[in-house]
Motif scaffolding. Structure first.
Motif, PDB file in Angstrom:
ATOM      1  N   GLN A  78      13.134  11.836   4.310  1.00 22.11           N
ATOM      2  CA  GLN A  78      12.992  10.510   3.715  1.00 22.11           C
ATOM      3  C   GLN A  78      12.711  10.640   2.221  1.00 22.11           C
ATOM      4  OE1 GLN A  78      10.524   8.052   6.653  1.00 22.11           O
ATOM      5  NE2 GLN A  78      10.039  10.184   7.075  1.00 22.11           N
ATOM      6  N   THR A  79      12.870   9.547   1.519  1.00 23.24           N
ATOM      7  CA  THR A  79      12.626   9.544   0.073  1.00 23.24           C
ATOM      8  C   THR A  79      11.764   8.345  -0.292  1.00 23.24           C
ATOM      9  OG1 THR A  79      14.564   8.181  -0.412  1.00 23.24           O
ATOM     10  CG2 THR A  79      14.892  10.592  -0.374  1.00 23.24           C
ATOM     11  N   ASP A  80      11.202   8.407  -1.490  1.00 17.88           N
ATOM     12  CA  ASP A  80      10.452   7.261  -2.013  1.00 17.88           C
ATOM     13  C   ASP A  80      11.327   6.017  -1.985  1.00 17.88           C
ATOM     14  OD1 ASP A  80       8.525   9.167  -2.620  1.00 17.88           O
ATOM     15  OD2 ASP A  80       8.833   9.053  -4.787  1.00 17.88           O
ATOM     16  N   ARG A  81      12.558   6.185  -2.397  1.00 23.55           N
ATOM     17  CA  ARG A  81      13.494   5.049  -2.482  1.00 23.55           C
ATOM     18  C   ARG A  81      13.721   4.401  -1.110  1.00 23.55           C
ATOM     19  NH1 ARG A  81      19.753   4.825  -3.484  1.00 23.55           N
ATOM     20  NH2 ARG A  81      19.904   2.685  -4.196  1.00 23.55           N
ATOM     21  N   LEU A  82      13.894   5.213  -0.082  1.00 26.33           N
ATOM     22  CA  LEU A  82      14.106   4.677   1.263  1.00 26.33           C
ATOM     23  C   LEU A  82      12.906   3.847   1.726  1.00 26.33           C
ATOM     24  CD1 LEU A  82      15.806   7.686   3.092  1.00 26.33           C
ATOM     25  CD2 LEU A  82      16.841   5.482   2.503  1.00 26.33           C
ATOM     26  N   TRP A  83      11.697   4.352   1.457  1.00 27.31           N
ATOM     27  CA  TRP A  83      10.505   3.610   1.854  1.00 27.31           C
ATOM     28  C   TRP A  83      10.386   2.298   1.092  1.00 27.31           C
ATOM     29  CZ3 TRP A  83       8.005   3.756   6.099  1.00 27.31           C
ATOM     30  CH2 TRP A  83       8.032   4.915   6.867  1.00 27.31           C
ATOM     31  N   ARG A  84      10.673   2.355  -0.190  1.00 31.97           N
ATOM     32  CA  ARG A  84      10.597   1.123  -0.985  1.00 31.97           C
ATOM     33  C   ARG A  84      11.628   0.108  -0.514  1.00 31.97           C
ATOM     34  NH1 ARG A  84       9.119   4.476  -6.313  1.00 31.97           N
ATOM     35  NH2 ARG A  84       6.898   3.941  -6.361  1.00 31.97           N
ATOM     36  N   GLN A  85      12.827   0.549  -0.195  1.00 31.28           N
ATOM     37  CA  GLN A  85      13.865  -0.366   0.295  1.00 31.28           C
ATOM     38  C   GLN A  85      13.469  -0.978   1.634  1.00 31.28           C
ATOM     39  OE1 GLN A  85      17.317   2.208   0.242  1.00 31.28           O
ATOM     40  NE2 GLN A  85      18.110   1.194  -1.577  1.00 31.28           N
ATOM     41  N   TYR A  86      12.922  -0.177   2.524  1.00 32.02           N
ATOM     42  CA  TYR A  86      12.521  -0.662   3.842  1.00 32.02           C
ATOM     43  C   TYR A  86      11.516  -1.808   3.702  1.00 32.02           C
ATOM     44  CZ  TYR A  86      10.390  -0.692   8.503  1.00 32.02           C
ATOM     45  OH  TYR A  86       9.897  -1.068   9.726  1.00 32.02           O
ATOM     46  N   PHE A  87      10.500  -1.595   2.895  1.00 31.10           N
ATOM     47  CA  PHE A  87       9.460  -2.611   2.769  1.00 31.10           C
ATOM     48  C   PHE A  87       9.853  -3.750   1.836  1.00 31.10           C
ATOM     49  CE2 PHE A  87       6.709   0.700   4.621  1.00 31.10           C
ATOM     50  CZ  PHE A  87       6.151  -0.060   5.633  1.00 31.10           C
TER      51      PHE A  87
ATOM     52  N   ALA B 249       5.060   1.222  15.290  1.00 31.21           N
ATOM     53  CA  ALA B 249       4.515   2.552  15.595  1.00 31.21           C
ATOM     54  C   ALA B 249       5.424   3.650  15.046  1.00 31.21           C
ATOM     55  CB  ALA B 249       4.328   2.712  17.107  1.00 31.21           C
ATOM     56  N   ARG B 250       6.712   3.448  15.161  1.00 33.23           N
ATOM     57  CA  ARG B 250       7.666   4.444  14.636  1.00 33.23           C
ATOM     58  C   ARG B 250       7.599   4.512  13.115  1.00 33.23           C
ATOM     59  NH1 ARG B 250       9.854   9.209  15.289  1.00 33.23           N
ATOM     60  NH2 ARG B 250      12.018   9.305  14.637  1.00 33.23           N
ATOM     61  N   ALA B 251       7.492   3.363  12.473  1.00 32.13           N
ATOM     62  CA  ALA B 251       7.376   3.344  11.010  1.00 32.13           C
ATOM     63  C   ALA B 251       6.111   4.080  10.581  1.00 32.13           C
ATOM     64  CB  ALA B 251       7.369   1.905  10.491  1.00 32.13           C
ATOM     65  N   ARG B 252       5.002   3.863  11.296  1.00 32.85           N
ATOM     66  CA  ARG B 252       3.746   4.557  10.981  1.00 32.85           C
ATOM     67  C   ARG B 252       3.927   6.065  11.125  1.00 32.85           C
ATOM     68  NH1 ARG B 252      -0.916   6.769  12.780  1.00 32.85           N
ATOM     69  NH2 ARG B 252      -2.909   5.944  12.023  1.00 32.85           N
ATOM     70  N   GLU B 253       4.559   6.480  12.206  1.00 34.65           N
ATOM     71  CA  GLU B 253       4.803   7.904  12.448  1.00 34.65           C
ATOM     72  C   GLU B 253       5.667   8.516  11.344  1.00 34.65           C
ATOM     73  OE1 GLU B 253       7.248  10.665  15.668  1.00 34.65           O
ATOM     74  OE2 GLU B 253       6.844   8.569  16.141  1.00 34.65           O
ATOM     75  N   LEU B 254       6.730   7.824  10.983  1.00 32.25           N
ATOM     76  CA  LEU B 254       7.623   8.332   9.930  1.00 32.25           C
ATOM     77  C   LEU B 254       6.925   8.370   8.575  1.00 32.25           C
ATOM     78  CD1 LEU B 254      10.933   6.585  11.000  1.00 32.25           C
ATOM     79  CD2 LEU B 254      10.403   9.021  11.145  1.00 32.25           C
ATOM     80  N   TRP B 255       6.100   7.357   8.309  1.00 31.50           N
ATOM     81  CA  TRP B 255       5.351   7.333   7.048  1.00 31.50           C
ATOM     82  C   TRP B 255       4.442   8.557   6.960  1.00 31.50           C
ATOM     83  CZ3 TRP B 255       4.885   6.352   2.257  1.00 31.50           C
ATOM     84  CH2 TRP B 255       3.652   6.411   1.625  1.00 31.50           C
ATOM     85  N   LEU B 256       3.722   8.846   8.039  1.00 31.55           N
ATOM     86  CA  LEU B 256       2.844  10.016   8.039  1.00 31.55           C
ATOM     87  C   LEU B 256       3.628  11.302   7.834  1.00 31.55           C
ATOM     88  CD1 LEU B 256       0.246   9.189  10.814  1.00 31.55           C
ATOM     89  CD2 LEU B 256      -0.211   9.613   8.394  1.00 31.55           C
TER      90      LEU B 256
ATOM     91  N   GLU C  64       0.824  -1.214   0.000  1.00 29.55           N
ATOM     92  CA  GLU C  64       0.000   0.000   0.000  1.00 29.55           C
ATOM     93  C   GLU C  64       0.854   1.259   0.000  1.00 29.55           C
ATOM     94  OE1 GLU C  64      -3.158   0.167  -0.664  1.00 29.55           O
ATOM     95  OE2 GLU C  64      -3.344  -2.021  -0.635  1.00 29.55           O
ATOM     96  N   VAL C  65       1.948   1.226   0.736  1.00 25.98           N
ATOM     97  CA  VAL C  65       2.878   2.365   0.735  1.00 25.98           C
ATOM     98  C   VAL C  65       3.406   2.594  -0.674  1.00 25.98           C
ATOM     99  CG1 VAL C  65       5.197   3.044   1.486  1.00 25.98           C
ATOM    100  CG2 VAL C  65       3.516   2.275   3.168  1.00 25.98           C
ATOM    101  N   ASP C  66       3.789   1.518  -1.341  1.00 27.30           N
ATOM    102  CA  ASP C  66       4.288   1.632  -2.710  1.00 27.30           C
ATOM    103  C   ASP C  66       3.214   2.191  -3.640  1.00 27.30           C
ATOM    104  OD1 ASP C  66       6.524   1.094  -4.604  1.00 27.30           O
ATOM    105  OD2 ASP C  66       4.995  -0.186  -5.538  1.00 27.30           O
TER     106      ASP C  66
END
Length: 103
Positions: free
Chosen positions: A83-92, A65-72, A21-23
């Motif tokens: 943060q960047t799109d790339r960082l989020w994609r790599q994390y997940f 909870a921290r990931a949710r906070e950072l995502w928001l 969903e993040v992606d």
């Protein structure tokens, strides 16, 4: 997805689904479709919340909870952590890969 079904998934599978969903949210925002981006964001938040409500995760709740906070912060906030799109994609991606290997 109902909580009972969600609670049958492992934490890795839950995080991989959140990542999907993040992606989607990132991709829709990149395509300048704010309506679909927001819908994917809402779904990601719902999945984060279902995961946080799953009492099997114990100390892992802090990271979730921290990931949710950072995502928001990244998606609708000021992105104060740069943060960047790339960082989020790599994390997940790590969760998606682990989920596939776990089958």
């Amino acid at each position: 997805m109902q909580f009972t079904r969600w609670s049958q998934l492992s934490l890795i599978e839950q995080m991989a689904n959140i990542g999907s969903e993040v992606d989607r949210a990132i991709q829709w925002r990149h395509n300048k479709n704010t309506e679909y981006a927001q819908l994917a964001n809402i779904r990601a938040l719902e999945l984060f919340d279902l995961t946080l409500a799953d009492c099997r995760h114990g100390s892992g709740v802090k990271e979730i909870a921290r990931a949710r906070e950072l995502w928001l912060d990244f998606f609708i906030g000021k992105n104060q952590y740069h943060q960047t799109d790339r960082l989020w994609r790599q994390y997940f991606l790590a969760f998606a890969t682990a989920s596939r290997l776990d089958r």
